[in-house]
Write a protein that holds these residues in place. Structure first.
Motif, mmCIF file in Angstrom:
data_model
loop_
_atom_site.group_PDB
_atom_site.id
_atom_site.type_symbol
_atom_site.label_atom_id
_atom_site.label_comp_id
_atom_site.label_asym_id
_atom_site.label_seq_id
_atom_site.Cartn_x
_atom_site.Cartn_y
_atom_site.Cartn_z
ATOM 1 N N TYR A 18 37.246 -9.633 7.380
ATOM 2 C CA TYR A 18 37.348 -8.185 7.583
ATOM 3 C C TYR A 18 38.652 -7.641 7.000
ATOM 4 O O TYR A 18 38.650 -6.650 6.250
ATOM 5 N N ILE A 19 39.773 -8.285 7.321
ATOM 6 C CA ILE A 19 41.072 -7.838 6.793
ATOM 7 C C ILE A 19 41.088 -7.935 5.279
ATOM 8 O O ILE A 19 41.550 -7.011 4.584
ATOM 9 N N ALA A 193 59.119 -15.110 12.185
ATOM 10 C CA ALA A 193 59.488 -14.291 11.023
ATOM 11 C C ALA A 193 58.337 -14.235 10.022
ATOM 12 O O ALA A 193 58.073 -13.186 9.416
ATOM 13 N N TRP A 194 57.649 -15.363 9.849
ATOM 14 C CA TRP A 194 56.476 -15.393 8.957
ATOM 15 C C TRP A 194 55.387 -14.452 9.474
ATOM 16 O O TRP A 194 54.773 -13.714 8.700
ATOM 17 N N TYR A 195 55.156 -14.471 10.771
ATOM 18 C CA TYR A 195 54.170 -13.570 11.373
ATOM 19 C C TYR A 195 54.485 -12.113 11.024
ATOM 20 O O TYR A 195 53.586 -11.349 10.641
ATOM 21 N N GLN A 196 55.729 -11.718 11.137
ATOM 22 C CA GLN A 196 56.127 -10.347 10.826
ATOM 23 C C GLN A 196 55.880 -10.024 9.359
ATOM 24 O O GLN A 196 55.444 -8.920 9.019
ATOM 25 N N ARG A 197 56.151 -10.988 8.481
ATOM 26 C CA ARG A 197 55.924 -10.755 7.047
ATOM 27 C C ARG A 197 54.436 -10.630 6.735
ATOM 28 O O ARG A 197 54.032 -9.788 5.918
ATOM 29 N N VAL A 198 53.614 -11.461 7.367
ATOM 30 C CA VAL A 198 52.166 -11.383 7.135
ATOM 31 C C VAL A 198 51.623 -10.052 7.629
ATOM 32 O O VAL A 198 50.837 -9.387 6.935
ATOM 33 N N ALA A 200 53.197 -7.237 7.931
ATOM 34 C CA ALA A 200 53.663 -6.179 7.027
ATOM 35 C C ALA A 200 52.881 -6.196 5.714
ATOM 36 O O ALA A 200 52.544 -5.138 5.172
ATOM 37 N N ALA A 201 52.579 -7.385 5.199
ATOM 38 C CA ALA A 201 51.847 -7.493 3.935
ATOM 39 C C ALA A 201 50.415 -6.986 4.077
ATOM 40 O O ALA A 201 49.866 -6.362 3.156
ATOM 41 N N VAL A 202 49.807 -7.250 5.221
ATOM 42 C CA VAL A 202 48.450 -6.763 5.490
ATOM 43 C C VAL A 202 48.468 -5.262 5.764
ATOM 44 O O VAL A 202 47.578 -4.518 5.332
ATOM 45 N N GLY A 203 49.502 -4.815 6.465
ATOM 46 C CA GLY A 203 49.573 -3.440 6.956
ATOM 47 C C GLY A 203 49.374 -3.463 8.458
ATOM 48 O O GLY A 203 48.359 -3.984 8.947
ATOM 49 N N LYS A 204 50.343 -2.923 9.183
ATOM 50 C CA LYS A 204 50.316 -3.045 10.639
ATOM 51 C C LYS A 204 49.072 -2.415 11.255
ATOM 52 O O LYS A 204 48.480 -2.965 12.182
ATOM 53 N N ASP A 205 48.650 -1.262 10.746
ATOM 54 C CA ASP A 205 47.477 -0.598 11.328
ATOM 55 C C ASP A 205 46.224 -1.441 11.168
ATOM 56 O O ASP A 205 45.439 -1.593 12.120
ATOM 57 N N PHE A 207 46.098 -4.671 10.641
ATOM 58 C CA PHE A 207 46.274 -5.896 11.431
ATOM 59 C C PHE A 207 45.917 -5.648 12.895
ATOM 60 O O PHE A 207 45.194 -6.429 13.512
ATOM 61 N N GLN A 208 46.428 -4.554 13.444
ATOM 62 C CA GLN A 208 46.160 -4.245 14.849
ATOM 63 C C GLN A 208 44.686 -3.913 15.074
ATOM 64 O O GLN A 208 44.098 -4.308 16.087
ATOM 65 N N GLU A 209 44.093 -3.194 14.141
ATOM 66 C CA GLU A 209 42.666 -2.856 14.246
ATOM 67 C C GLU A 209 41.815 -4.120 14.308
ATOM 68 O O GLU A 209 40.912 -4.245 15.143
ATOM 69 N N ALA A 210 42.114 -5.068 13.425
ATOM 70 C CA ALA A 210 41.315 -6.288 13.358
ATOM 71 C C ALA A 210 41.474 -7.152 14.602
ATOM 72 O O ALA A 210 40.552 -7.883 14.984
ATOM 73 N N HIS A 211 42.634 -7.078 15.258
ATOM 74 C CA HIS A 211 42.920 -7.963 16.388
ATOM 75 C C HIS A 211 42.791 -7.286 17.749
ATOM 76 O O HIS A 211 43.092 -7.903 18.782
ATOM 77 N N GLU A 212 42.335 -6.057 17.768
ATOM 78 C CA GLU A 212 42.212 -5.335 19.040
ATOM 79 C C GLU A 212 41.301 -6.070 20.014
ATOM 80 O O GLU A 212 41.604 -6.191 21.213
ATOM 81 N N VAL A 213 40.185 -6.596 19.521
ATOM 82 C CA VAL A 213 39.217 -7.262 20.400
ATOM 83 C C VAL A 213 39.813 -8.525 21.000
ATOM 84 O O VAL A 213 39.725 -8.753 22.216
ATOM 85 N N ILE A 214 40.442 -9.358 20.189
ATOM 86 C CA ILE A 214 40.951 -10.627 20.696
ATOM 87 C C ILE A 214 42.114 -10.408 21.656
ATOM 88 O O ILE A 214 42.296 -11.162 22.620
ATOM 89 N N LEU A 215 42.914 -9.376 21.431
ATOM 90 C CA LEU A 215 44.046 -9.122 22.308
ATOM 91 C C LEU A 215 43.618 -8.583 23.670
ATOM 92 O O LEU A 215 44.427 -8.534 24.596
ATOM 93 N N LYS A 216 42.351 -8.201 23.780
ATOM 94 C CA LYS A 216 41.805 -7.752 25.067
ATOM 95 C C LYS A 216 40.835 -8.782 25.658
ATOM 96 O O LYS A 216 40.087 -8.480 26.587
ATOM 97 N N ALA A 217 40.883 -10.003 25.139
ATOM 98 C CA ALA A 217 39.924 -11.029 25.578
ATOM 99 C C ALA A 217 40.022 -11.300 27.069
ATOM 100 O O ALA A 217 39.012 -11.583 27.733
ATOM 101 N N LYS A 218 41.240 -11.218 27.623
ATOM 102 C CA LYS A 218 41.427 -11.516 29.051
ATOM 103 C C LYS A 218 40.721 -10.506 29.949
ATOM 104 O O LYS A 218 40.523 -10.759 31.133
ATOM 105 N N ASP A 219 40.340 -9.349 29.368
ATOM 106 C CA ASP A 219 39.700 -8.291 30.160
ATOM 107 C C ASP A 219 38.186 -8.280 30.017
ATOM 108 O O ASP A 219 37.527 -7.363 30.508
#
Length: 240
Positions: A18-19, A193-198, A200-205, A207-219
């Motif tokens: 997707y990304i 630091a590598w995570y931050q670079r990746v 930024a390279a993808v684009g924060k918006d 990156f966050q859009e793609a990972h929204e589901v997994i970051l809410k997995a606990k819910d």
């Protein structure tokens, strides 16, 4: 005909595809196949992928059902920037090396960490023995060390100064245990630091859009009993 991608962003390889497609402005029609509802086990989806797994791709009648194959197909067909899958023989071989290694190592550890910490107790209502969880987290720690020492070393990205498919596949894997509450980057400044670079390279918006589901997995709500019964044999085979 438009490229069709069958994805669930709960899945780490689906997030990578997707990304990659979004970042490279590849036009596609997304079909969401909801894993937690067992939609991947349906007869309708089996006509797309007889193995009943996501991701899957259909391009004018041509079908692919493995994430790395899909990423490479898209990279070649749409002539994306060279850094994703470099032309240089040795750089390309390094991307291939990582993609070959991660299947049975980092990906397995990340998948098990999420399922043992969250998906089994929260989604399936099954408790994991403490010793099994401890072994899973120890295995994850070993593979994180390999990722740092063998692949990242002191480079900006896994294969040099620019992001590649190796970085994209790696970061989407690591967000699985992050979604399960594991402090993946704690005490690992190179990896953090590598995570931050990746990101930024993808684009924060994106990156966050793609990972929204997994970051809410606990819910996530508990599985439907019928779906649970259908899923359990496949889940156990996948994460044991």
């Amino acid at each position: 005909m438009v490229l069709e991608l069958y994805l669930d962003l709960l899945s780490q390889p689906c997030r990578a595809i997707y990304i990659f497609a979004k970042k490279n402005n590849i036009p596609f029609q997304m079909h969401t196949v909801e894993l937690r509802k067992g939609e991947h086990l349906s007869d309708a989806f089996a006509r797309v992928n007889p193995m009943k797994k996501v991701p899957a791709m259909r391009d004018d009648g041509f079908t692919l059902c493995e994430s790395v194959a899909i990423l490479l197909y898209l990279a070649h067909k749409y002539k994306v920037p060279d850094h994703w899958y470099p032309q240089g023989l040795q750089s390309r071989a390094c991307v291939d090396e990582y993609l070959a290694w991660q299947h049975a190592s980092l990906r397995r550890s990340c998948l098990r960490a999420l399922w043992h910490k969250v998906m089994f107790p929260v989604f399936l209502g099954e408790q994991i023995p403490p010793e099994m969880l401890a072994a899973t987290l120890a295995e994850l720690d070993v593979n994180l060390q390999v990722l740092e020492d063998k692949f990242l070393q002191d480079k900006a990205f896994l294969v040099g100064p620019h992001i590649s498919l190796a970085d994209l596949v790696a970061i989407t894997e690591l967000m699985h245990p992050v979604g399960g509450g594991c402090p993946v980057f704690e005490g690992r400044p190179r990896l953090a630091a590598w995570y931050q670079r990746v990101e930024a390279a993808v684009g924060k918006d994106l990156f966050q859009e793609a990972h929204e589901v997994i970051l809410k997995a606990k819910d996530c709500p508990p599985a439907d009993p019928v779906v649970k019964q259908k899923m359990m044999p496949r889940v156990l085979a996948m994460i044991q």
